[in-house]
Design a protein around this motif. Structure first.
Motif, PDB file in Angstrom:
ATOM      1  N   ALA A   1       5.749   3.229  -5.362  1.00 23.16           N
ATOM      2  CA  ALA A   1       6.718   2.152  -5.145  1.00 23.16           C
ATOM      3  C   ALA A   1       6.946   1.892  -3.650  1.00 23.16           C
ATOM      4  CB  ALA A   1       8.042   2.497  -5.817  1.00 23.16           C
ATOM      5  N   GLN A   2       6.613   2.839  -2.796  1.00 21.18           N
ATOM      6  CA  GLN A   2       6.816   2.658  -1.361  1.00 21.18           C
ATOM      7  C   GLN A   2       5.759   1.723  -0.789  1.00 21.18           C
ATOM      8  OE1 GLN A   2       6.656   6.347   0.726  1.00 21.18           O
ATOM      9  NE2 GLN A   2       8.563   7.107  -0.100  1.00 21.18           N
ATOM     10  N   PRO A   3       6.171   0.825   0.105  1.00 20.71           N
ATOM     11  CA  PRO A   3       5.161   0.028   0.790  1.00 20.71           C
ATOM     12  C   PRO A   3       4.411   0.925   1.780  1.00 20.71           C
ATOM     13  CG  PRO A   3       7.329  -0.437   1.678  1.00 20.71           C
ATOM     14  CD  PRO A   3       7.511   0.505   0.513  1.00 20.71           C
ATOM     15  N   GLU A   4       3.256   0.473   2.225  1.00 20.36           N
ATOM     16  CA  GLU A   4       2.473   1.214   3.207  1.00 20.36           C
ATOM     17  C   GLU A   4       2.067   2.588   2.693  1.00 20.36           C
ATOM     18  OE1 GLU A   4       1.306  -0.147   6.030  1.00 20.36           O
ATOM     19  OE2 GLU A   4       2.346  -1.989   5.520  1.00 20.36           O
ATOM     20  N   THR A   5       1.546   2.631   1.474  1.00 20.12           N
ATOM     21  CA  THR A   5       1.028   3.887   0.955  1.00 20.12           C
ATOM     22  C   THR A   5      -0.442   3.714   0.599  1.00 20.12           C
ATOM     23  OG1 THR A   5       1.600   3.460  -1.365  1.00 20.12           O
ATOM     24  CG2 THR A   5       3.267   4.570  -0.006  1.00 20.12           C
ATOM     25  N   PHE A   6      -1.120   4.817   0.533  1.00 22.62           N
ATOM     26  CA  PHE A   6      -2.519   4.878   0.112  1.00 22.62           C
ATOM     27  C   PHE A   6      -2.554   5.843  -1.054  1.00 22.62           C
ATOM     28  CE2 PHE A   6      -6.922   6.564   0.665  1.00 22.62           C
ATOM     29  CZ  PHE A   6      -7.610   5.372   0.550  1.00 22.62           C
ATOM     30  N   HIS A   7      -2.641   5.310  -2.248  1.00 22.31           N
ATOM     31  CA  HIS A   7      -2.566   6.085  -3.484  1.00 22.31           C
ATOM     32  C   HIS A   7      -1.325   6.966  -3.506  1.00 22.31           C
ATOM     33  CE1 HIS A   7      -6.315   4.629  -5.141  1.00 22.31           C
ATOM     34  NE2 HIS A   7      -6.733   4.613  -3.886  1.00 22.31           N
ATOM     35  N   GLY A   8      -0.216   6.383  -3.006  1.00 21.47           N
ATOM     36  CA  GLY A   8       1.078   7.048  -3.052  1.00 21.47           C
ATOM     37  C   GLY A   8       1.440   7.830  -1.805  1.00 21.47           C
ATOM     38  N   TRP A   9       0.504   8.063  -0.910  1.00 21.67           N
ATOM     39  CA  TRP A   9       0.785   8.835   0.300  1.00 21.67           C
ATOM     40  C   TRP A   9       1.109   7.887   1.440  1.00 21.67           C
ATOM     41  CZ3 TRP A   9       1.343  13.843  -0.583  1.00 21.67           C
ATOM     42  CH2 TRP A   9       0.761  14.355  -1.738  1.00 21.67           C
ATOM     43  N   LYS A  10       2.158   8.201   2.194  1.00 17.85           N
ATOM     44  CA  LYS A  10       2.595   7.353   3.298  1.00 17.85           C
ATOM     45  C   LYS A  10       1.498   7.234   4.352  1.00 17.85           C
ATOM     46  CE  LYS A  10       6.133   6.814   6.818  1.00 17.85           C
ATOM     47  NZ  LYS A  10       7.279   7.421   7.475  1.00 17.85           N
ATOM     48  N   VAL A  11       1.209   6.001   4.752  1.00 18.35           N
ATOM     49  CA  VAL A  11       0.195   5.723   5.768  1.00 18.35           C
ATOM     50  C   VAL A  11       0.858   5.766   7.146  1.00 18.35           C
ATOM     51  CG1 VAL A  11      -1.412   3.993   6.665  1.00 18.35           C
ATOM     52  CG2 VAL A  11      -1.199   4.330   4.183  1.00 18.35           C
ATOM     53  N   LEU A  12       0.347   6.623   8.016  1.00 15.43           N
ATOM     54  CA  LEU A  12       0.833   6.698   9.390  1.00 15.43           C
ATOM     55  C   LEU A  12       0.120   5.683  10.275  1.00 15.43           C
ATOM     56  CD1 LEU A  12       0.992  10.577   9.782  1.00 15.43           C
ATOM     57  CD2 LEU A  12       2.858   8.998   9.252  1.00 15.43           C
ATOM     58  N   GLY A  13      -1.046   5.265   9.853  1.00 15.65           N
ATOM     59  CA  GLY A  13      -1.845   4.291  10.588  1.00 15.65           C
ATOM     60  C   GLY A  13      -3.272   4.317  10.058  1.00 15.65           C
ATOM     61  N   SER A  14      -4.067   3.358  10.508  1.00 17.88           N
ATOM     62  CA  SER A  14      -5.470   3.325  10.095  1.00 17.88           C
ATOM     63  C   SER A  14      -6.293   2.623  11.162  1.00 17.88           C
ATOM     64  CB  SER A  14      -5.627   2.613   8.745  1.00 17.88           C
ATOM     65  OG  SER A  14      -5.358   1.236   8.862  1.00 17.88           O
ATOM     66  N   VAL A  15      -7.597   2.803  11.062  1.00 18.97           N
ATOM     67  CA  VAL A  15      -8.532   2.156  11.972  1.00 18.97           C
ATOM     68  C   VAL A  15      -9.738   1.682  11.161  1.00 18.97           C
ATOM     69  CG1 VAL A  15      -9.655   4.342  12.604  1.00 18.97           C
ATOM     70  CG2 VAL A  15      -9.863   2.371  14.107  1.00 18.97           C
ATOM     71  N   GLU A  16     -10.218   0.512  11.503  1.00 19.26           N
ATOM     72  CA  GLU A  16     -11.421  -0.022  10.882  1.00 19.26           C
ATOM     73  C   GLU A  16     -12.626   0.481  11.676  1.00 19.26           C
ATOM     74  OE1 GLU A  16     -12.714  -4.426  10.673  1.00 19.26           O
ATOM     75  OE2 GLU A  16     -11.243  -4.095   9.047  1.00 19.26           O
ATOM     76  N   ILE A  17     -13.581   1.058  10.990  1.00 18.86           N
ATOM     77  CA  ILE A  17     -14.772   1.592  11.657  1.00 18.86           C
ATOM     78  C   ILE A  17     -15.962   0.714  11.291  1.00 18.86           C
ATOM     79  CG2 ILE A  17     -16.265   3.590  12.007  1.00 18.86           C
ATOM     80  CD1 ILE A  17     -13.953   5.319  10.945  1.00 18.86           C
ATOM     81  N   ARG A  18     -16.393  -0.087  12.242  1.00 15.25           N
ATOM     82  CA  ARG A  18     -17.558  -0.953  12.047  1.00 15.25           C
ATOM     83  C   ARG A  18     -18.826  -0.361  12.657  1.00 15.25           C
ATOM     84  NH1 ARG A  18     -16.701  -6.087  10.182  1.00 15.25           N
ATOM     85  NH2 ARG A  18     -14.539  -6.694   9.933  1.00 15.25           N
TER      86      ARG A  18
END
Length: 170
Positions: free
Chosen positions: A62-79
């Protein structure tokens, strides 16, 4: 019944043997490999999204900014293909090197999302606990077991992108 009483009875001894046998069966075989579909998705995807996750937050979709329920601290796109290949090779080697160790915890600090041929594959990774949950096609699938050897490579990519890291295990 006391613990010593369990070990003295035949039924207790049989129960203990069955428990130990079932735990051993749950461990991955030494020299295991990434599932071929998971490896292909990671190898062929034109980009990865690498997540830094908070392992202290209990899953809550139910929390926004989660990844399969785990809180996301940040992310990076790797191209960059070389970076993706380096991370993939470290992951493959760590799965092959796992001697059959699995921990009873799950405190993920990393995640990967890839889209390949229109299909999404998510990986929720706990190097501390030697377990990766794989979600092909956004559905839960059985996981696989790495060692903790790739953690520095994954953290380095996140740090280079100024993505905050969670507290490291003690």
């Amino acid at each position: 019944m006391s613990l010593s009483g369990i070990f003295q009875s035949r039924a207790g001894l049989l129960w203990l043997c069955l428990l130990l046998w079932s735990c051993q069966e749950a461990a991955p075989p030494a020299g295991a490999k990434l599932p071929s579909e998971a490896e292909a998705a990671l190898r062929l995807a034109p980009k990865w999204e690498l997540f830094s996750l908070d392992p202290e937050v209990e899953p809550d979709d139910a929390q926004p900014e989660t990844f399969h329920g785990w809180k996301v601290l940040g992310s990076v796109e790797i191209r960059d293909e070389a970076t993706r290949q380096r991370l993939l090779e470290s992951l493959k080697a760590s799965v092959a090197a796992n001697p059959g160790v699995v921990a009873a915890c799950f405190s993920p600090r990393h995640g990967i999302r890839v889209k390949q041929n229109g299909e999404q594959h998510d990986f929720v990774i706990c190097f501390q606990c030697y377990y990766i949950r794989w979600y092909p096609h956004d559905e839960p699938e059985s996981g696989f077991n790495p060692t903790d050897s790739p953690v520095d490579a994954f953290n380095s990519v996140l740090q280079q992108a100024n993505v905050p890291l969670p507290a490291q295990p003690k």
